[in-house]
Design an enzyme around this catalytic site. Sequence first.
Site, short mmCIF file in Angstrom:
data_model
loop_
_atom_site.label_atom_id
_atom_site.label_comp_id
_atom_site.label_asym_id
_atom_site.label_seq_id
_atom_site.Cartn_x
_atom_site.Cartn_y
_atom_site.Cartn_z
N HIS A 477 -1.75 -56.71 -20.26
CA HIS A 477 -2.70 -55.63 -19.96
C HIS A 477 -3.46 -55.91 -18.67
O HIS A 477 -3.46 -55.09 -17.74
CB HIS A 477 -3.67 -55.49 -21.14
N GLU A 478 -4.08 -57.07 -18.61
CA GLU A 478 -4.88 -57.39 -17.42
C GLU A 478 -4.00 -57.52 -16.19
O GLU A 478 -4.40 -57.16 -15.08
CB GLU A 478 -5.70 -58.67 -17.63
N HIS A 481 -3.59 -54.13 -14.74
CA HIS A 481 -4.71 -53.78 -13.85
C HIS A 481 -4.52 -54.47 -12.50
O HIS A 481 -4.78 -53.89 -11.45
CB HIS A 481 -6.04 -54.27 -14.44
N HIS A 484 -2.21 -52.67 -10.28
CA HIS A 484 -2.86 -51.46 -9.76
C HIS A 484 -3.68 -51.83 -8.51
O HIS A 484 -3.69 -51.10 -7.51
CB HIS A 484 -3.77 -50.89 -10.85
#
Length: 687
Positions: A477-478, A481, A484
């Site tokens: 998940h991190e 990010h 991104h």
Amino acid sequence: MTATTALAADNPFFAKWETPFGVPPFDEIKLEHYAPAFEEGMKLEKEQVAAIAENPAAPTFENTVEALERSGALLDRVSMVFFAMKSSMTNDELQAIAKDIVPKLSEHGDEIRLSEPLFRRIEAVYEQKDDLDLTAEQMRLLEENYKSFVRGGAKLSPEKKERLTEINSELSLLSLNFGEHVLKENNRFELVIEDEADLAGLPEGVIAAAAETAKERGHEGKWVFTLHKPSLIPFLQYSERRDLREKMYKAYINRGNHDDELDNKKICAEMAALRVEKAKLLGYETHAHFVLEDNMAKEPGKVYELLRKLWKPALARAKAEAAEMQKMIDEEGGDFKLQSWDWWYYAEKLKKAKYDLDEEMLRPYLKLENVLKGAFDVATRLYGLQFEKRSDIPVYHEDVTCYEVKEADGSHVGLLYVDYFPRKSKRGGAWMSEFRGQSKKDGKSIRPVIYNVGNFSKPTGDKPSLLSFEETETLFHEFGHALHGLLSDCNYESLSGTNVSRDFVELPSQVMENWASETEVLKMYARHYDTNEPMPDELIEKIRKARHFNQGFATTEYLAASFLDMDWHTLAEADPDKDTLAFENKALDEIGLIPEIISRYRSPYFQHIFAGGYSSGYYSYIWSAVLDADAFEAFKETGDLFDQETAKAFRKNVLSKGNTDDPMKLYKKFRGKEPAIEPLLKRRGLD
Ligand SMILES: [Zn+2]
């Protein structure tokens, strides 16, 4: 010699960073450097902004909007380092600096946003925007700027502006105190076990970790369990001592609720009251109306609609799960009713009984280094990225590792620091942020410097760090990010990377979680830490079969917290003396939450909404989940998890675009249509 030049000699914030890629020289930055750098940063930005506001030339996009975007570089530089350290390397001195500086920063920001002459210039540019021949990105920057000034109070009367400044300053300090209390609460509680018999049921690795914690905390020869997740969760899953599980769980859910100097109940009520007062000053019905206007959801009704749509099937599933556990308790001859502190224990037992699967069977295959390599390999196969460990780059703690990220052709993309183990100086949870955002200047791309922080299971004794499956998903998940931030390709920093609306920002992160549990991907990274054998097919098959297990619980506890957040922030009356727990109980009663499940966060430790940026925004995870499930479906539809056309489209339209366009427009460009909710329901087994 001015004060500034005297300081510049030994304060690294005033010097050019002669480090690789110009990263922060952590080895040179000392506590005493922050305050002068903040003061000087604010002073310089004030001068830069005054020069823009007082410019005798007629306002243009360049001399106003773009000039404003480029101002405040020193303040950004010190803020990014300081707030990163406050989250993961804090101490009493740093907290004291924060208490002094945070209200000052709040006032400083307001002074800019509420400056009459500056706003008049922005407004003048805004009014002629259609005649200015701006690029799409310039237009977006202008619109976002204008909007943020209006939402920041630029159009208010002088008296209202004054009150707004006070409110913002009070909120900033309350939020800081809230977070500090939770951190201290996390560190304060410890369960010290002296008798080996009290460890019954706990796996060997968990016991070894507890022995090390005991040693660190001065209880050598005993075992210590704490409220840090890698200690708490396995205890709840495996301890046969029901009374001790109760003790641990109650300590966890009562953080910030002891009527002492760390109590947060009053802060919740005060913040909610200040927020509604502020919303009303700005002409909104409630804080949620104010926040959501700037998000994909647009208004509270839309959020409640989504939450309610999911609530019914989730709660029904959770009730069925509770009934199954109760049956197990009864069959074992346990003469008690399932309680919230039993849930993890019986869920684990039930999973074992139904699927012959338990968390500890997976851990040996989830060595941290392998999982991280798995995440990297997914990014390589999707986007051609390469990751190279850099030991020549200064880090702020020995647990931190830095990687250089490169394109397939070897060109530089950015840097990624990872910092994965809990420590007393680090707040709970996991997050991504940056030491430098991506932007372009004079035609040159300034590449980002990103970090991921977590609180994962540490290595113990001769064993490496072995993650739980949930920790594995959090790492992915991190890392999502981080991608991104890393793959951003925008002109202006304020529109770049993860500077997107709250209910869009979880799309790139959550979509990455999908890969972590796919058979094909598990085969890539899940290897036994000792033998390097890949995870056996039958174990992968068990994970696949159990994928809907406990999803009723997970969705229900999450939705409960989302409702709680929305209820706090749709208050239309400000009452700083509101009884926080009574309010919370009423909110959760109204939706019919069952007593066996506690809201994922209770108000006194709900940092997302009282010490983070997620007020009226906790729903974002499920909003983004609709998007990420639908986005992942796009890959699945091609029959190839690494389909290059789909990956290219995702990178081009989502990952590289930041906030340069409306999120739904970006999504539709990627997907060709609006997202459907069905893939999410299917994924959670709620259809
Ligand atoms: Zn996230």
